[in-house]
Design a protein around this motif. Sequence first.
Motif, mmCIF file in Angstrom:
data_model
loop_
_atom_site.group_PDB
_atom_site.id
_atom_site.type_symbol
_atom_site.label_atom_id
_atom_site.label_comp_id
_atom_site.label_asym_id
_atom_site.label_seq_id
_atom_site.Cartn_x
_atom_site.Cartn_y
_atom_site.Cartn_z
ATOM 1 N N PRO A 60 -35.264 -93.560 42.429
ATOM 2 C CA PRO A 60 -36.355 -93.592 41.455
ATOM 3 C C PRO A 60 -36.519 -94.968 40.816
ATOM 4 O O PRO A 60 -35.593 -95.782 40.833
ATOM 5 N N PRO A 61 -37.694 -95.208 40.231
ATOM 6 C CA PRO A 61 -37.809 -96.405 39.399
ATOM 7 C C PRO A 61 -36.766 -96.280 38.276
ATOM 8 O O PRO A 61 -36.680 -95.239 37.627
ATOM 9 N N PHE A 62 -35.952 -97.301 38.080
ATOM 10 C CA PHE A 62 -34.856 -97.192 37.123
ATOM 11 C C PHE A 62 -35.342 -97.006 35.687
ATOM 12 O O PHE A 62 -34.618 -96.484 34.854
ATOM 13 N N SER A 63 -36.570 -97.399 35.397
ATOM 14 C CA SER A 63 -37.109 -97.172 34.057
ATOM 15 C C SER A 63 -37.360 -95.687 33.797
ATOM 16 O O SER A 63 -37.552 -95.281 32.656
ATOM 17 N N LYS A 64 -37.344 -94.890 34.862
ATOM 18 C CA LYS A 64 -37.572 -93.446 34.719
ATOM 19 C C LYS A 64 -36.351 -92.635 35.152
ATOM 20 O O LYS A 64 -36.463 -91.487 35.564
ATOM 21 N N SER A 65 -35.177 -93.244 35.050
ATOM 22 C CA SER A 65 -33.942 -92.566 35.470
ATOM 23 C C SER A 65 -33.762 -91.226 34.773
ATOM 24 O O SER A 65 -33.386 -90.239 35.412
ATOM 25 N N LYS A 66 -34.007 -91.187 33.490
ATOM 26 C CA LYS A 66 -33.813 -89.942 32.743
ATOM 27 C C LYS A 66 -34.707 -88.841 33.290
ATOM 28 O O LYS A 66 -34.229 -87.738 33.574
ATOM 29 N N GLN A 67 -35.985 -89.125 33.451
ATOM 30 C CA GLN A 67 -36.924 -88.116 33.942
ATOM 31 C C GLN A 67 -36.556 -87.645 35.351
ATOM 32 O O GLN A 67 -36.630 -86.458 35.664
ATOM 33 N N PHE A 68 -36.144 -88.587 36.207
ATOM 34 C CA PHE A 68 -35.790 -88.215 37.568
ATOM 35 C C PHE A 68 -34.473 -87.448 37.636
ATOM 36 O O PHE A 68 -34.321 -86.548 38.452
ATOM 37 N N LEU A 69 -33.514 -87.780 36.776
ATOM 38 C CA LEU A 69 -32.262 -87.021 36.751
ATOM 39 C C LEU A 69 -32.523 -85.590 36.284
ATOM 40 O O LEU A 69 -31.993 -84.641 36.864
ATOM 41 N N ILE A 70 -33.343 -85.433 35.272
ATOM 42 C CA ILE A 70 -33.689 -84.084 34.806
ATOM 43 C C ILE A 70 -34.385 -83.311 35.917
ATOM 44 O O ILE A 70 -34.075 -82.140 36.169
ATOM 45 N N LYS A 71 -35.302 -83.962 36.631
ATOM 46 C CA LYS A 71 -36.014 -83.308 37.739
ATOM 47 C C LYS A 71 -35.039 -82.969 38.873
ATOM 48 O O LYS A 71 -35.116 -81.883 39.457
ATOM 49 N N ALA A 72 -34.117 -83.865 39.189
ATOM 50 C CA ALA A 72 -33.123 -83.604 40.236
ATOM 51 C C ALA A 72 -32.292 -82.378 39.882
ATOM 52 O O ALA A 72 -32.048 -81.504 40.721
ATOM 53 N N HIS A 73 -31.854 -82.309 38.637
ATOM 54 C CA HIS A 73 -31.067 -81.164 38.176
ATOM 55 C C HIS A 73 -31.894 -79.879 38.281
ATOM 56 O O HIS A 73 -31.403 -78.844 38.741
ATOM 57 N N GLU A 74 -33.151 -79.938 37.882
ATOM 58 C CA GLU A 74 -34.045 -78.781 37.965
ATOM 59 C C GLU A 74 -34.202 -78.307 39.414
ATOM 60 O O GLU A 74 -34.142 -77.110 39.696
ATOM 61 N N GLN A 75 -34.388 -79.255 40.341
ATOM 62 C CA GLN A 75 -34.549 -78.896 41.750
ATOM 63 C C GLN A 75 -33.257 -78.270 42.295
ATOM 64 O O GLN A 75 -33.299 -77.334 43.082
ATOM 65 N N TRP A 76 -32.111 -78.778 41.859
ATOM 66 C CA TRP A 76 -30.821 -78.216 42.271
ATOM 67 C C TRP A 76 -30.688 -76.773 41.790
ATOM 68 O O TRP A 76 -30.197 -75.918 42.519
ATOM 69 N N THR A 77 -31.142 -76.503 40.576
ATOM 70 C CA THR A 77 -31.060 -75.126 40.063
ATOM 71 C C THR A 77 -31.967 -74.181 40.850
ATOM 72 O O THR A 77 -31.816 -72.968 40.762
ATOM 73 N N LYS A 78 -32.884 -74.734 41.630
ATOM 74 C CA LYS A 78 -33.752 -73.932 42.506
ATOM 75 C C LYS A 78 -33.143 -73.777 43.906
ATOM 76 O O LYS A 78 -33.806 -73.325 44.829
#
Length: 143
Positions: free
Chosen positions: A58-76
């Motif tokens: 991900p763009p490193f300026s959006k690391s937080k948003q992408f980590l949250i999204k990655a975690h969400e996708q994992w929970t799916k």
Amino acid sequence: YQLKSSTDSVGTPANILKAIRKEFGKLYDPSPFNKKFNPAKDKDALKTDWGRTSFVNPPFSKSKQFLIKAHEQWTKGKTVIILLKTTVTNSKYFSTYSKGAELRFISHKVKFKGYKDVFWAPLLLLVFRANKRSTKWKTISFE
């Protein structure tokens, strides 16, 4: 060396992609490198579902948003591998949204496609394996 760029979106080095594909097989990239990304025209990875097995640089300026999204996708029930700067490990969101992922610290400086110098910060891969939890961590090399 500081990575000099008008954007913090950079292409993933071929050696890293090759190693990840060898281990995980075919990968979906929800956020492919796109120098001319236009949010009005291009698909927004933060607003769409990802593939069964996804690799994200991900763009490193959006690391937080992408980590949250990655975690969400994992929970799916999906497998997600995400490349991040190690500086994110010193954040509250990291301690919350990295739970369950394997941490792989990259032991050397990484040179991104199109840049003469190596990136200034150490990097890590978080590996969220579908339907599994991990507490493992290790140091890896792609040299």
